[in-house]
Design an enzyme around this catalytic site. Sequence first.
Site, PDB file in Angstrom:
ATOM      1  N   HIS A 210      -8.392 -12.632  -1.126  1.00  0.00           N
ATOM      2  CA  HIS A 210      -7.382 -11.585  -1.023  1.00  0.00           C
ATOM      3  C   HIS A 210      -7.609 -10.416  -1.963  1.00  0.00           C
ATOM      4  O   HIS A 210      -6.841  -9.466  -1.976  1.00  0.00           O
ATOM      5  CB  HIS A 210      -5.980 -12.158  -1.270  1.00  0.00           C
ATOM      6  CG  HIS A 210      -5.702 -12.477  -2.717  1.00  0.00           C
ATOM      7  ND1 HIS A 210      -6.141 -13.637  -3.293  1.00  0.00           N
ATOM      8  CD2 HIS A 210      -5.065 -11.791  -3.685  1.00  0.00           C
ATOM      9  CE1 HIS A 210      -5.769 -13.650  -4.563  1.00  0.00           C
ATOM     10  NE2 HIS A 210      -5.121 -12.534  -4.827  1.00  0.00           N
TER      11      HIS A 210
HETATM   12  C1  UD1 Z   1      -0.916 -10.228  -6.600  1.00  0.00           C
HETATM   13  C2  UD1 Z   1      -1.588  -9.999  -7.942  1.00  0.00           C
HETATM   14  C3  UD1 Z   1      -2.890 -10.820  -8.001  1.00  0.00           C
HETATM   15  C4  UD1 Z   1      -2.666 -12.273  -7.638  1.00  0.00           C
HETATM   16  C5  UD1 Z   1      -1.947 -12.344  -6.293  1.00  0.00           C
HETATM   17  C6  UD1 Z   1      -1.675 -13.792  -5.912  1.00  0.00           C
HETATM   18  C7  UD1 Z   1      -1.284  -7.744  -8.911  1.00  0.00           C
HETATM   19  C8  UD1 Z   1      -1.951  -6.473  -9.200  1.00  0.00           C
HETATM   20  N1  UD1 Z   1      -1.957  -8.599  -8.126  1.00  0.00           N
HETATM   21  O1  UD1 Z   1      -1.753  -9.677  -5.627  1.00  0.00           O
HETATM   22  O2  UD1 Z   1      -3.395 -10.740  -9.319  1.00  0.00           O
HETATM   23  O3  UD1 Z   1      -3.898 -12.942  -7.547  1.00  0.00           O
HETATM   24  O4  UD1 Z   1      -0.734 -11.613  -6.385  1.00  0.00           O
HETATM   25  O5  UD1 Z   1      -1.016 -13.907  -4.705  1.00  0.00           O
HETATM   26  O6  UD1 Z   1      -0.193  -7.983  -9.378  1.00  0.00           O
HETATM   27  N2  UD1 Z   1       3.083  -9.400   0.544  1.00  0.00           N
HETATM   28  C9  UD1 Z   1       3.830 -10.134   1.444  1.00  0.00           C
HETATM   29  N3  UD1 Z   1       4.688 -11.070   0.963  1.00  0.00           N
HETATM   30  C10 UD1 Z   1       4.870 -11.278  -0.358  1.00  0.00           C
HETATM   31  C11 UD1 Z   1       4.119 -10.514  -1.272  1.00  0.00           C
HETATM   32  C12 UD1 Z   1       3.227  -9.602  -0.813  1.00  0.00           C
HETATM   33  O7  UD1 Z   1       3.713  -9.973   2.651  1.00  0.00           O
HETATM   34  O8  UD1 Z   1       5.679 -12.153  -0.717  1.00  0.00           O
HETATM   35  C13 UD1 Z   1       2.117  -8.416   1.049  1.00  0.00           C
HETATM   36  C14 UD1 Z   1       2.604  -7.004   0.966  1.00  0.00           C
HETATM   37  O9  UD1 Z   1       2.257  -6.367   2.148  1.00  0.00           O
HETATM   38  C15 UD1 Z   1       1.837  -6.394  -0.165  1.00  0.00           C
HETATM   39  C16 UD1 Z   1       0.582  -7.221  -0.218  1.00  0.00           C
HETATM   40  O10 UD1 Z   1       0.943  -8.514   0.289  1.00  0.00           O
HETATM   41  O11 UD1 Z   1       1.580  -5.040   0.007  1.00  0.00           O
HETATM   42  C17 UD1 Z   1       0.056  -7.342  -1.597  1.00  0.00           C
HETATM   43  O12 UD1 Z   1       1.043  -7.862  -2.486  1.00  0.00           O
HETATM   44  P1  UD1 Z   1       1.039  -7.458  -4.043  1.00  0.00           P
HETATM   45  O13 UD1 Z   1       2.148  -8.114  -4.719  1.00  0.00           O
HETATM   46  O14 UD1 Z   1       0.885  -5.997  -4.154  1.00  0.00           O
HETATM   47  O15 UD1 Z   1      -0.305  -8.019  -4.608  1.00  0.00           O
HETATM   48  P2  UD1 Z   1      -1.196  -9.273  -4.191  1.00  0.00           P
HETATM   49  O16 UD1 Z   1      -2.328  -8.777  -3.402  1.00  0.00           O
HETATM   50  O17 UD1 Z   1      -0.357 -10.389  -3.654  1.00  0.00           O
END
Ligand code: UD1
Length: 360
Positions: A210
């Site tokens: 991811h």
């Molecule tokens: C975040 C952390 C990363 C960690 C990962 C584990 C940062 C910079 N990154 O990355 O270090 O390894 O979590 O999972 O903090 N989304 C959903 N549902 C959710 C959460 C997110 O659909 O519950 C989607 C959203 O579209 C979002 C994307 O996932 O834009 C990314 O989520 P985000 O929290 O920005 O970062 P991760 O890639 O999950």
Amino acid sequence: MTRHILHVVGARPNFMKVAPVIAALDRRGVQQTLVHTGQHYDAKLSDEIFRELDLPEPDINLGVGSGSHAEQTAQVLLGMEQVLLDRRPDLVLVYGDVNSTVAAALAAVKIGIEVGHVEAGLRSGDRTMPEEINRLVTDRLSTRLFTPSEDGDANLLREGVPAEWIHCVGNVMIDTLVRLLRRANPDKMLDALSLRDGHGTVPFALVTLHRPSNVDDEGSLRGLLKALAEIGRDIRIVFPMHPRTRARVEAMGIEHRGITVADPLSYLEFLSLQKLATLVITDSGGIQEETTYLGVPCLTMRENTERPVTTTLGTNLLIGRDTARLKGEVAKILSGSARKGSIPPLWDGDAATRIAALLV
Ligand code: UD1
């Protein structure tokens, strides 16, 4: 003496780290407040994991949700400032390297509250990773730095952090693994993913990807999925897909034939598969550590790692983005020549107990 400790968590990998610390401080009768920033909000990425880890309901949920890095960070800063002014803890504990970690640390120091960082000192040396920026800034703001391994101490000392602020306590993520390993019953997942035949469990490779470096660029993502499909001719590929990856795959219209794709799994579901996997292919930080503890071969699709003990002592091998090399290393593992590893010092299930003893 620290009387009231406020913990801040936001994203999936934080939850496994906070759980043993809360339990250890509870045993010492410390007043605690748990804040969930809401960075992760899906049932599978958050609620279910809370239940499995026996975490208390958060006292406060800031509900920040998704957004750009600036949006997420700014929302946590604003929300945390108010919470801290209301609750006035003696110490804020933050975990790992996600956006919520750095934002909470900044909010706290600006109003004069001391910050402790659990999983301090890790460095990949790669400033293109958002998590590396979060690690650097959080450590600079913290005065109690709890490292999982000695390389963390060395990094912090090199950056000029006073030695008396640094405590090598071991790995809190492994505390959770040690506690819950026996509860991770694979039966449900093996059936759900059709991983059993007449002879028992079908050999499989477990995949998680991811990181922006692998999934945001269309060429990289297509190349990885193609390589996985090729590897899938020799061993079943099971890929629980992070929402971020699934969104990219769908937006790019990429097919994933030859790969068993699943929704994100709960902590226990994932652990139950991890311990049975023939090998793991990942770009996660925590999974490099868990496979090292479990002795499962791990191929990491990154050029660098902030967790070097997993490669020097553990079962982890850095592959970079080289899919030909990935296929070669999988072939070696399948032919029986996987590298053997050992468990790093202090990864023994008692890291949180050591943190509590230092704080109280
Ligand atoms: C975040 C952390 C990363 C960690 C990962 C584990 C940062 C910079 N990154 O990355 O270090 O390894 O979590 O999972 O903090 N989304 C959903 N549902 C959710 C959460 C997110 O659909 O519950 C989607 C959203 O579209 C979002 C994307 O996932 O834009 C990314 O989520 P985000 O929290 O920005 O970062 P991760 O890639 O999950």
